[in-house]
Design a protein around this motif. Structure first.
Motif, short mmCIF file in Angstrom:
data_model
loop_
_atom_site.label_atom_id
_atom_site.label_comp_id
_atom_site.label_asym_id
_atom_site.label_seq_id
_atom_site.Cartn_x
_atom_site.Cartn_y
_atom_site.Cartn_z
N ASP A 31 -7.02 3.38 4.15
CA ASP A 31 -5.62 3.59 3.77
C ASP A 31 -5.50 3.77 2.25
O ASP A 31 -4.66 4.54 1.79
N SER A 50 -3.68 11.79 -6.00
CA SER A 50 -2.99 11.17 -7.13
C SER A 50 -3.62 11.48 -8.47
O SER A 50 -3.10 11.10 -9.50
N VAL A 90 0.84 -1.20 0.00
CA VAL A 90 0.00 0.00 0.00
C VAL A 90 0.87 1.25 0.00
O VAL A 90 0.51 2.27 -0.59
N LYS A 91 2.04 1.17 0.60
CA LYS A 91 2.96 2.31 0.63
C LYS A 91 3.56 2.60 -0.73
O LYS A 91 4.08 3.67 -0.98
N ASP A 126 -6.59 7.34 1.60
CA ASP A 126 -5.58 8.28 2.10
C ASP A 126 -4.36 8.32 1.18
O ASP A 126 -3.81 9.40 0.91
N LYS A 127 -3.93 7.17 0.72
CA LYS A 127 -2.72 7.10 -0.11
C LYS A 127 -2.93 7.69 -1.50
O LYS A 127 -2.02 8.24 -2.10
N LEU A 128 -4.16 7.58 -2.03
CA LEU A 128 -4.43 7.99 -3.42
C LEU A 128 -5.19 9.31 -3.56
O LEU A 128 -5.43 9.77 -4.67
N ASN A 132 1.98 5.03 -4.59
CA ASN A 132 2.39 6.31 -5.21
C ASN A 132 3.38 6.11 -6.35
O ASN A 132 3.72 7.05 -7.05
#
Length: 163
Positions: A101, A109, A67-68, A104-106, A71
């Motif tokens: 998550d 983007s 998941v990290k 939050d991560k995307l 990006n």
């Protein structure tokens, strides 16, 4: 570029079963995230990111460090739907929070998020996936047996125009 890919992680098999059920309705490839490198996501125009939530809102272990790495993929021309599997009664204070998550991560983007659902059909006290009166993705609960089919069908209808 392939059309739709469902990438999931599961421990006991429930998330895999839901992934296969959804795939049958939308004609998607079903891929266990533990079996591929993160760059496999780049091959799809529309992605469904799925995971069960454990403990107090953690993603399934197989998503782990992957998941990290989200990006590292260009999401600017992609559609992403989020699906969480959790227990409303067992974890009402963190229901499907792990899959937040993905959001939050995307969030920054350039991705188009699809598949938001109304939260009023659920019985929980808190979810990080909640935004106002909606959940930023479909949440499924194995204990809700008969409701899951209707939830999946309504959700599939809501995302069809993006497939």
């Amino acid at each position: 570029m392939k059309k739709v890919g469902i990438f999931y992680a599961t421990k006991g098999g429930t998330t895999k079963a839901f992934a296969e059920q959804i795939a049958a309705k939308i004609g998607a490839d079903v891929i266990n995230i533990k079996d591929v490198e993160i760059n496999a996501l780049a091959e799809y125009k529309t992605l469904v990111l799925m995971s069960s939530s454990y403990f107090f809102g953690a993603l399934a272990e197989d998503w782990g460090s992957k998941v990290k790495l989200l990006n590292t993929i260009d999401f600017s021309d992609k559609n992403v739907a989020i699906v969480g599997v959790g227990g409303q009664e067992r974890h009402p204070d963190s229901f499907c929070s792990g899959v937040a998550d993905f959001y939050d991560k995307l969030a920054f983007s350039g991705v188009r998020f699809i598949g938001e659902v109304c939260s009023s059909d659920y019985k929980y006290t808190f979810s990080r996936l909640q935004h106002g009166n909606a959940l930023r993705g479909l949440c499924l609960d194995k204990a809700d047996g008969d409701k899951n089919e209707a939830r999946i069908n309504a959700w599939v209808e809501s995302i069809k125009k993006y497939l």
